[in-house]
Scaffold this motif. Structure first.
Motif, PDB file in Angstrom:
ATOM      1  N   GLY A   1       0.788  16.219  10.900  1.00  0.00           N
ATOM      2  CA  GLY A   1      -0.258  16.236  11.922  1.00  0.00           C
ATOM      3  C   GLY A   1      -1.550  15.563  11.522  1.00  0.00           C
ATOM      4  O   GLY A   1      -2.554  15.676  12.237  1.00  0.00           O
ATOM      5  N   LYS A   2      -1.552  14.851  10.394  1.00  0.00           N
ATOM      6  CA  LYS A   2      -2.782  14.209   9.919  1.00  0.00           C
ATOM      7  C   LYS A   2      -2.588  12.708   9.754  1.00  0.00           C
ATOM      8  O   LYS A   2      -1.471  12.197   9.779  1.00  0.00           O
ATOM      9  CB  LYS A   2      -3.214  14.836   8.593  1.00  0.00           C
ATOM     10  N   GLY A   3      -3.701  12.016   9.576  1.00  0.00           N
ATOM     11  CA  GLY A   3      -3.647  10.589   9.355  1.00  0.00           C
ATOM     12  C   GLY A   3      -3.254  10.261   7.927  1.00  0.00           C
ATOM     13  O   GLY A   3      -3.452  11.060   7.018  1.00  0.00           O
ATOM     14  N   PRO A   4      -2.676   9.085   7.708  1.00  0.00           N
ATOM     15  CA  PRO A   4      -2.325   8.675   6.344  1.00  0.00           C
ATOM     16  C   PRO A   4      -3.565   8.627   5.447  1.00  0.00           C
ATOM     17  O   PRO A   4      -4.637   8.192   5.869  1.00  0.00           O
ATOM     18  CB  PRO A   4      -1.729   7.279   6.538  1.00  0.00           C
TER      19      PRO A   4
ATOM     20  N   PHE B   1      -5.058   7.064   2.003  1.00  0.00           N
ATOM     21  CA  PHE B   1      -4.846   5.939   1.093  1.00  0.00           C
ATOM     22  C   PHE B   1      -4.669   6.412  -0.342  1.00  0.00           C
ATOM     23  O   PHE B   1      -5.410   7.261  -0.830  1.00  0.00           O
ATOM     24  CB  PHE B   1      -6.042   4.983   1.191  1.00  0.00           C
TER      25      PHE B   1
ATOM     26  N   LEU C   1       4.151   7.187   2.440  1.00  0.00           N
ATOM     27  CA  LEU C   1       4.363   5.989   3.242  1.00  0.00           C
ATOM     28  C   LEU C   1       4.063   4.743   2.436  1.00  0.00           C
ATOM     29  O   LEU C   1       3.080   4.703   1.693  1.00  0.00           O
ATOM     30  CB  LEU C   1       3.462   5.991   4.478  1.00  0.00           C
TER      31      LEU C   1
ATOM     32  N   PHE D   1       0.827  -1.191   0.000  1.00  0.00           N
ATOM     33  CA  PHE D   1       0.000   0.000   0.000  1.00  0.00           C
ATOM     34  C   PHE D   1       0.868   1.249   0.000  1.00  0.00           C
ATOM     35  O   PHE D   1       1.912   1.282   0.650  1.00  0.00           O
ATOM     36  CB  PHE D   1      -0.886   0.023   1.258  1.00  0.00           C
TER      37      PHE D   1
ATOM     38  N   TYR E   1       0.545   5.381   0.887  1.00  0.00           N
ATOM     39  CA  TYR E   1      -0.246   6.411   1.540  1.00  0.00           C
ATOM     40  C   TYR E   1       0.483   7.740   1.438  1.00  0.00           C
ATOM     41  O   TYR E   1       1.706   7.793   1.346  1.00  0.00           O
ATOM     42  CB  TYR E   1      -0.436   6.119   3.038  1.00  0.00           C
TER      43      TYR E   1
ATOM     44  N   GLN F   1       0.881  11.241   3.729  1.00  0.00           N
ATOM     45  CA  GLN F   1       0.615  11.793   5.055  1.00  0.00           C
ATOM     46  C   GLN F   1       1.073  13.242   5.112  1.00  0.00           C
ATOM     47  O   GLN F   1       2.251  13.542   4.896  1.00  0.00           O
ATOM     48  CB  GLN F   1       1.297  10.981   6.155  1.00  0.00           C
TER      49      GLN F   1
ATOM     50  N   PHE G   1       4.686  -0.713   8.274  1.00  0.00           N
ATOM     51  CA  PHE G   1       4.974   0.512   7.538  1.00  0.00           C
ATOM     52  C   PHE G   1       6.464   0.755   7.427  1.00  0.00           C
ATOM     53  O   PHE G   1       7.244   0.377   8.306  1.00  0.00           O
ATOM     54  CB  PHE G   1       4.336   1.713   8.247  1.00  0.00           C
ATOM     55  N   GLY G   2       6.841   1.429   6.345  1.00  0.00           N
ATOM     56  CA  GLY G   2       8.180   1.983   6.234  1.00  0.00           C
ATOM     57  C   GLY G   2       8.233   3.339   6.924  1.00  0.00           C
ATOM     58  O   GLY G   2       7.219   3.846   7.411  1.00  0.00           O
ATOM     59  N   ARG G   3       9.432   3.914   6.968  1.00  0.00           N
ATOM     60  CA  ARG G   3       9.618   5.193   7.654  1.00  0.00           C
ATOM     61  C   ARG G   3       9.190   6.387   6.817  1.00  0.00           C
ATOM     62  O   ARG G   3       9.098   7.503   7.338  1.00  0.00           O
ATOM     63  CB  ARG G   3      11.078   5.353   8.076  1.00  0.00           C
TER      64      ARG G   3
END
Lengths: 114, 113
Positions: free
Chosen positions: B41-44, B46, B87, B34, B36, B38, B103-105
């Motif tokens: 300060g927010k969510g990933p 999609f 991400l 997947f 994403y 980001q 997840f990756g960094r």
């Protein structure tokens, strides 16, 4: 467009206190997740939840953590006795029932433990 | 050792300068990969799911591809609004019969006007 919501947006608590983070997943989704992201670090999986039980959990998700779906809409993460290192953003996510594994994330709750 | 490695960690581009981000993984029993976006300060958010080697997905200026051990996110003619952290996450078989997301960094992308 439906979205995942989380409350509160920011929670400050003292070390040793219990906190409950709340999430409302998208209504027809069946799989639910909690993640955390410590400032400047990667997103870390905590737990997945399906059919009212835990599907998978990571090493981070120890006995201090628990999840619950108390009704048909809310999904909660409880931390029983918070530690300084629990300070992080906590994200809830949900996946639709079509088996695509696509995850839709909420905006997160910033937890600060003092 | 990270199971998902993203490179580069940071990337600065001029508007219109195309480039690619890389995600390599070492997990077994891959169920899906997947991408994403980001914002701070927010969510990933999609972007794409890829399930098998050779698969490609496109959305506006973004194109994701998958090989057996890595994925690329190609950004064509980026605009400043494409600035974000990208991400990569892999879902792989868990012991409970479900799957585990890792997840990756991330790659922090800045596009200068």
């Amino acid at each position: 467009e439906p979205e995942v919501t989380q409350t509160p947006s920011h929670q400050v608590t003292q070390m040793g206190q219990e906190v409950i983070l709340r999430c409302v997943p998208i209504s027809n989704h069946l799989y639910f997740y909690w993640y955390r992201q410590i400032l400047g670090q990667k997103v870390e999986f905590l737990v997945s939840f399906y059919n009212n039980e835990i599907s998978e959990k990571s090493e981070i998700f120890d006995d201090q953590f628990s999840v619950e779906r108390p009704d048909g809409s809310n999904f909660t993460l409880k931390i029983r006795s918070t530690k300084l290192e629990d300070s992080a953003m906590y994200f809830c996510a949900s996946t639709p029932p079509a088996g695509t594994y696509e995850q839709y994330f909420g905006p997160g709750t910033r937890l600060t433990v003092t | 050792e990270d199971q998902v490695t993203q490179s580069p960690e940071a990337l600065r581009l001029q508007e219109g300068e195309s480039s690619s981000l890389n995600c390599s993984y070492t997990v077994s029993g891959l169920r899906g990969l997947f991408w994403y976006r980001q914002d701070p300060g927010k969510g990933p958010e999609f972007l794409f799911t890829l399930y098998s080697a050779g698969e490609e997905k496109e959305k506006e200026r973004l194109k994701a591809t998958l090989t057996k051990k890595e994925s690329f996110l190609h950004i064509t003619a980026p605009k400043p609004e494409d600035s974000a952290t990208y991400l990569c996450a892999v879902f792989w078989g868990g012991s409970g019969g479900s799957y585990i997301p890792t997840f990756g960094r991330g790659t922090s992308l800045i596009v200068h006007p």
